[in-house]
Design a protein around this motif. Structure first.
Motif, PDB file in Angstrom:
ATOM      1  N   VAL A 186       0.848  -1.200   0.000  1.00  0.00           N
ATOM      2  CA  VAL A 186       0.000   0.000   0.000  1.00  0.00           C
ATOM      3  C   VAL A 186       0.885   1.253   0.000  1.00  0.00           C
ATOM      4  O   VAL A 186       0.662   2.201  -0.767  1.00  0.00           O
ATOM      5  N   SER A 201      -2.564  -1.069  -9.115  1.00  0.00           N
ATOM      6  CA  SER A 201      -3.510  -2.186  -9.034  1.00  0.00           C
ATOM      7  C   SER A 201      -3.987  -2.412  -7.606  1.00  0.00           C
ATOM      8  O   SER A 201      -4.900  -3.194  -7.379  1.00  0.00           O
ATOM      9  N   ASN A 202      -3.394  -1.718  -6.636  1.00  0.00           N
ATOM     10  CA  ASN A 202      -3.643  -2.016  -5.216  1.00  0.00           C
ATOM     11  C   ASN A 202      -4.904  -1.302  -4.716  1.00  0.00           C
ATOM     12  O   ASN A 202      -4.946  -0.075  -4.637  1.00  0.00           O
ATOM     13  N   LEU A 203      -5.909  -2.083  -4.353  1.00  0.00           N
ATOM     14  CA  LEU A 203      -7.201  -1.494  -3.983  1.00  0.00           C
ATOM     15  C   LEU A 203      -7.141  -0.752  -2.652  1.00  0.00           C
ATOM     16  O   LEU A 203      -7.779   0.301  -2.506  1.00  0.00           O
ATOM     17  N   GLU A 204      -6.400  -1.279  -1.684  1.00  0.00           N
ATOM     18  CA  GLU A 204      -6.334  -0.585  -0.397  1.00  0.00           C
ATOM     19  C   GLU A 204      -5.659   0.789  -0.557  1.00  0.00           C
ATOM     20  O   GLU A 204      -6.057   1.757   0.094  1.00  0.00           O
ATOM     21  N   GLY A 206      -5.931   2.571  -3.199  1.00  0.00           N
ATOM     22  CA  GLY A 206      -6.990   3.396  -3.770  1.00  0.00           C
ATOM     23  C   GLY A 206      -7.936   3.909  -2.706  1.00  0.00           C
ATOM     24  O   GLY A 206      -8.298   5.090  -2.685  1.00  0.00           O
ATOM     25  N   ARG A 207      -8.301   3.027  -1.805  1.00  0.00           N
ATOM     26  CA  ARG A 207      -9.241   3.419  -0.759  1.00  0.00           C
ATOM     27  C   ARG A 207      -8.624   4.428   0.214  1.00  0.00           C
ATOM     28  O   ARG A 207      -9.218   5.450   0.532  1.00  0.00           O
ATOM     29  N   ARG A 208      -7.387   4.149   0.644  1.00  0.00           N
ATOM     30  CA  ARG A 208      -6.797   4.993   1.690  1.00  0.00           C
ATOM     31  C   ARG A 208      -6.399   6.375   1.186  1.00  0.00           C
ATOM     32  O   ARG A 208      -6.501   7.359   1.902  1.00  0.00           O
ATOM     33  N   THR A 213      -7.064   3.376  -9.540  1.00  0.00           N
ATOM     34  CA  THR A 213      -6.743   1.943  -9.577  1.00  0.00           C
ATOM     35  C   THR A 213      -7.169   1.340 -10.910  1.00  0.00           C
ATOM     36  O   THR A 213      -8.113   1.798 -11.531  1.00  0.00           O
ATOM     37  N   VAL A 214      -6.433   0.314 -11.326  1.00  0.00           N
ATOM     38  CA  VAL A 214      -6.722  -0.360 -12.595  1.00  0.00           C
ATOM     39  C   VAL A 214      -6.501  -1.857 -12.454  1.00  0.00           C
ATOM     40  O   VAL A 214      -5.832  -2.315 -11.532  1.00  0.00           O
TER      41      VAL A 214
ATOM     42  N   LEU B  27      -8.739  -5.671   1.038  1.00  0.00           N
ATOM     43  CA  LEU B  27      -8.310  -4.862  -0.109  1.00  0.00           C
ATOM     44  C   LEU B  27      -6.796  -4.888  -0.321  1.00  0.00           C
ATOM     45  O   LEU B  27      -6.276  -4.106  -1.116  1.00  0.00           O
ATOM     46  N   PHE B  28      -6.108  -5.792   0.349  1.00  0.00           N
ATOM     47  CA  PHE B  28      -4.703  -6.063  -0.011  1.00  0.00           C
ATOM     48  C   PHE B  28      -4.733  -6.934  -1.263  1.00  0.00           C
ATOM     49  O   PHE B  28      -4.194  -8.048  -1.291  1.00  0.00           O
ATOM     50  N   THR B  29      -5.348  -6.410  -2.278  1.00  0.00           N
ATOM     51  CA  THR B  29      -5.802  -7.183  -3.422  1.00  0.00           C
ATOM     52  C   THR B  29      -5.617  -6.358  -4.683  1.00  0.00           C
ATOM     53  O   THR B  29      -5.934  -5.171  -4.703  1.00  0.00           O
ATOM     54  N   ASP B  30      -5.102  -7.002  -5.728  1.00  0.00           N
ATOM     55  CA  ASP B  30      -5.020  -6.323  -7.022  1.00  0.00           C
ATOM     56  C   ASP B  30      -6.400  -6.272  -7.659  1.00  0.00           C
ATOM     57  O   ASP B  30      -7.145  -7.256  -7.630  1.00  0.00           O
ATOM     58  N   GLN B  31      -6.677  -5.138  -8.255  1.00  0.00           N
ATOM     59  CA  GLN B  31      -8.021  -4.929  -8.792  1.00  0.00           C
ATOM     60  C   GLN B  31      -8.444  -6.035  -9.760  1.00  0.00           C
ATOM     61  O   GLN B  31      -9.614  -6.406  -9.802  1.00  0.00           O
ATOM     62  N   TYR B  32      -7.502  -6.585 -10.534  1.00  0.00           N
ATOM     63  CA  TYR B  32      -7.918  -7.555 -11.552  1.00  0.00           C
ATOM     64  C   TYR B  32      -8.568  -8.796 -10.961  1.00  0.00           C
ATOM     65  O   TYR B  32      -9.328  -9.474 -11.628  1.00  0.00           O
ATOM     66  N   PHE B  90     -16.101   1.642  -0.854  1.00  0.00           N
ATOM     67  CA  PHE B  90     -15.040   2.064  -1.783  1.00  0.00           C
ATOM     68  C   PHE B  90     -15.242   1.436  -3.154  1.00  0.00           C
ATOM     69  O   PHE B  90     -15.199   2.121  -4.181  1.00  0.00           O
ATOM     70  N   LEU B  91     -15.466   0.130  -3.180  1.00  0.00           N
ATOM     71  CA  LEU B  91     -15.598  -0.578  -4.467  1.00  0.00           C
ATOM     72  C   LEU B  91     -16.803  -0.061  -5.252  1.00  0.00           C
ATOM     73  O   LEU B  91     -16.769   0.043  -6.483  1.00  0.00           O
ATOM     74  N   ILE B  96     -15.730  -0.019  -9.304  1.00  0.00           N
ATOM     75  CA  ILE B  96     -14.789  -1.081  -9.680  1.00  0.00           C
ATOM     76  C   ILE B  96     -15.525  -2.373 -10.045  1.00  0.00           C
ATOM     77  O   ILE B  96     -15.114  -3.076 -10.956  1.00  0.00           O
ATOM     78  N   HIS B 181       9.709  -1.153   5.679  1.00  0.00           N
ATOM     79  CA  HIS B 181       8.382  -0.665   6.065  1.00  0.00           C
ATOM     80  C   HIS B 181       8.025  -1.120   7.479  1.00  0.00           C
ATOM     81  O   HIS B 181       8.339  -2.233   7.880  1.00  0.00           O
TER      82      HIS B 181
END
Lengths: 457, 457
Positions: A186, A201-204, A206-208, A213-214, B27-32, B90-91, B96, B181
């Motif tokens: 993130v 591509s990372n949704l979190e 995008g949210r935070r 995102t794509v 959401l530690f997830t790639d959008q695809y 968010f989604l 999305i 990190h």
């Protein structure tokens, strides 16, 4: 705080750091900070006013500049740096500190000031990237949190900047989440955007941080279906003709033809993820044009780094998806910044410049200011660091140090989604101001030197 | 789940993953993954039973083995992989996925099964490290979380294992939090312990996983005080004579003499953080002995890696503090694992082995089992991977695949603090079982080959 007025005024007040879902950050801390706290509370030195500085002694081997990132995340994490019951119970049960220290930690709120280079700013060896002014005790216990965030995020932003430079305007897409720790992913997405990436591509992320995102589909989606055609039909039916189809699961030429048959001339893009991308992009472009799909774009992925992106400059590629090499800092996964005591009060209240005298690790003592000295064309010539003074300003020169926290209060404009947006703009301006050699990918020296100015004694 | 009985039975039930303070992981997830979900819900293929496999096509260049880590963290993160209001909002707001997909996500609970190599186990190219069996939809959306955790944690554990091997029994201390990190630092400390480290400086890792933590003082503590002697006196007064004193802020010899004068013969240790550590450790040991401090230990730090540790083998050093090179995987910051669909049902319910045919990225299709084939001395000779079958067992051979999740239920013993402890023990056993060449630090081939066995057709 004695820093000069900033040239980059903060945005309007009222931003709220996105602390929802953010963990307590108090124990992202090396134990020695709390044992030093205990010992200094015992000796009384804990209360001496101190100046700590975060800086990099050098850039990663061969790099010509670095890009600061992480400051916004640091300021957000400060809000959750609280020794609550869970943290205190652990420290007490494990016998790490004594009761006096536990009581001090329970009441801890950072009351000092923090200044430094804003996110997106280029930096060089010995640039005073972050300065913390407070009682020793308060600055001491923030060391690990500060360095973790700055070292990670700046490493990623620095790599991102080289990649977007090599891409020369073509959009870069961050897609490295799977190659790094899930929370680091993130932060990496955020740092990539600061370094010029267009989306993630990372949704979190995008949210935070409100980042674009794509994402469309992987090879598994094609393999799940009974045929490539069935997979493409399913994707187009669900996501529309403007989607990107991944055409290299079986045979690329057949994949492109099937994609065009299924989606028609409105097909958004095809993605190539393997093989000789330069040659492939050329004939795929010709094939798409022959089939009448002049507006269908070509996205390439597959272990790209800044060198691969540079090699693809002459190929008809529309955007680059970058993963592993971005989130691992393209050979430099940490920025190597250190956090050193540079000045402290003595018992009379006089500030004394301090530096460690050990060989090879000398630090330059004293509170610093910094200026990027520009020529008549607005191009940076040298980074001037003033020790205890603001460097002379020729008029066009640009002061670099901004104030982020004043007497414990985080100033508006440096956190949240807006800070990321502003940092990305700042990155563009800051790199544009550097000599053109900054865009060379081969190894070299920092693109401008760092010089010191001291008050006449 | 068709896996054979495990050889490493899980611990007693009742462990609770330490989800306190852990963020929602959905959401530690790639959008695809979510667009594939939407498209496969649309085509109906989402419900096809599928087998996904996480594996590494190769080890990092020149490495002879890898060490699995992260599985416990993955199982803990599964508990927070929930699409709650914040994630769904968010989604939805970002457009999305569509409403059908949102409704599916709102109800999502993983109901499949997960098996694989246990944490601490050595692995090789194409070892089936994690296998997920479920409907396509369920396995698809876990891809990024699985890879982020396994790739990061295994990279660190693999580096840690080389370092503890080079240390040959001398304790190694993880102190790299500041170079990665802040959340990755916690995971790195956990992975380091699995790879044989004795302790960590990271307090949150201590709290979350019950790991031993250590730490005393930095150069800033000495510089804060009016003299080195005053600093040592303060530290000894607060932390006792058994503390470690950092003796290289000014002159090392004087530092050692002052440390001994202040703390006496009970001084716990001196720490050396700069200079020629081999030579320095030798004369510091002599000096300590001359001063009567025979039981005072020598701790060395300063950018150590496995090669530096190897070089120090002949020096009178008692423990090693390792930072940057550990948390960045010593040149291999990610394990490079991928997650591929290897088998799926067709409309008749028959499982079909699938593999991507693209050049250079071929995957071996089919549900796998694995065995470490041992010789009469209990030394591993070859890793045998059975495709669709369990490889033949000569009697002494060791099955490698364990079950972690059965029909959506996380089995006891694989999460929490106890799992880390057991993984560290497993690491010791697993490496001891490999040929002695595993401890060579120079580049080479995997120390045992991987072979396939298939059912006779």
């Amino acid at each position: 705080m004695t820093n000069a007025p900033t040239t980059d005024p903060p945005a309007a007040a009222g931003e709220v750091p996105p602390t929802v879902n953010m963990p307590n950050s108090a124990l992202f801390t090396d134990q020695y900070e709390l044992t030093m706290l205990q010992a200094s509370l015992h000796s009384g030195a804990a209360h001496r006013r101190s100046v700590f500085e975060a800086f990099a002694r050098r850039l990663p081997a061969g790099r010509r500049y670095g890009v600061v990132a992480g400051t916004g995340r640091l300021l957000e994490a400060l809000a959750t740096f609280r020794f609550d019951d869970a943290q205190l119970a652990f420290l007490s049960d494990a016998g790490i500190v004594d009761d006096t220290t536990l009581a001090w930690l329970a009441d801890f709120r950072f009351t000092g000031s923090i200044s430094g280079y804003a996110e997106g700013e280029a930096y060089f060896p010995n640039s005073p990237i972050l300065t913390v002014e407070s009682a020793f005790a308060e600055a001491c216990i923030l060391e690990t949190l500060i360095l973790s965030i700055l070292n990670h995020d700046s490493a990623i932003a620095s790599a991102a900047s080289r990649m977007t430079g090599a891409a020369a305007g073509r959009p870069c897409i961050e897609m490295g989440s799977r190659r790094t720790h899930e929370e680091a992913a993130v932060a990496a997405a955020r740092a990539a955007i600061i370094g010029g990436f267009a989306s993630t591509s990372n949704l979190e992320a995008g949210r935070r941080y409100g980042l674009p995102t794509v994402g469309t589909a992987a090879h598994s989606f094609t393999l799940l279906h009974d045929s490539e055609r069935a997979a493409f039909e399913a994707q187009v039916a669900a996501l529309g003709r403007g989607t990107s189809l991944l055409v290299d699961t079986y045979d690329v030429e057949q994949g492109v033809r099937t994609a065009v048959e299924v989606a028609g001339p409105e097909l958004g893009a095809v993605r190539l993820d393997s093989g000789d991308l330069v040659a492939q992009a050329r004939w795929v472009r010709e094939l798409l044009d022959d089939l009448g799909n002049h507006s269908t774009k070509i996205v390439v992925t597959s272990d790209l780094d800044e060198f691969a992106i540079g090699l693809l400059a002459s190929a008809p590629v529309d955007s680059y998806g970058v993963g592993t090499s971005l989130v691992t800092g393209s050979g430099a996964p940490t920025a190597g910044m250190v956090y050193k005591l540079v000045s402290r009060q003595d018992d009379d209240g006089t500030f004394i410049s301090v530096a460690k005298a050990a060989k090879n690790k000398a630090s330059v003592g004293g509170l610093k200011q910094a200026m990027r000295r520009l020529d008549e064309h607005g191009i940076a010539q040298v980074e001037v660091v003033g020790i205890g003074i603001s460097p002379a300003n020729d008029g066009d020169d640009r002061p670099l140090v901004q104030q982020f926290v004043k007497d414990g209060v985080v100033l508006p404009g440096w956190t949240g989604a807006e800070a990321v947006h502003r940092a990305a703009e700042r990155h563009t301006r800051s790199v544009a101001e550097l000599p053109g050699a900054v865009r060379r990918l081969q190894r070299g020296e920092p693109v401008i030197p760092t010089e010191y100015e001291e008050a006449a004694s």
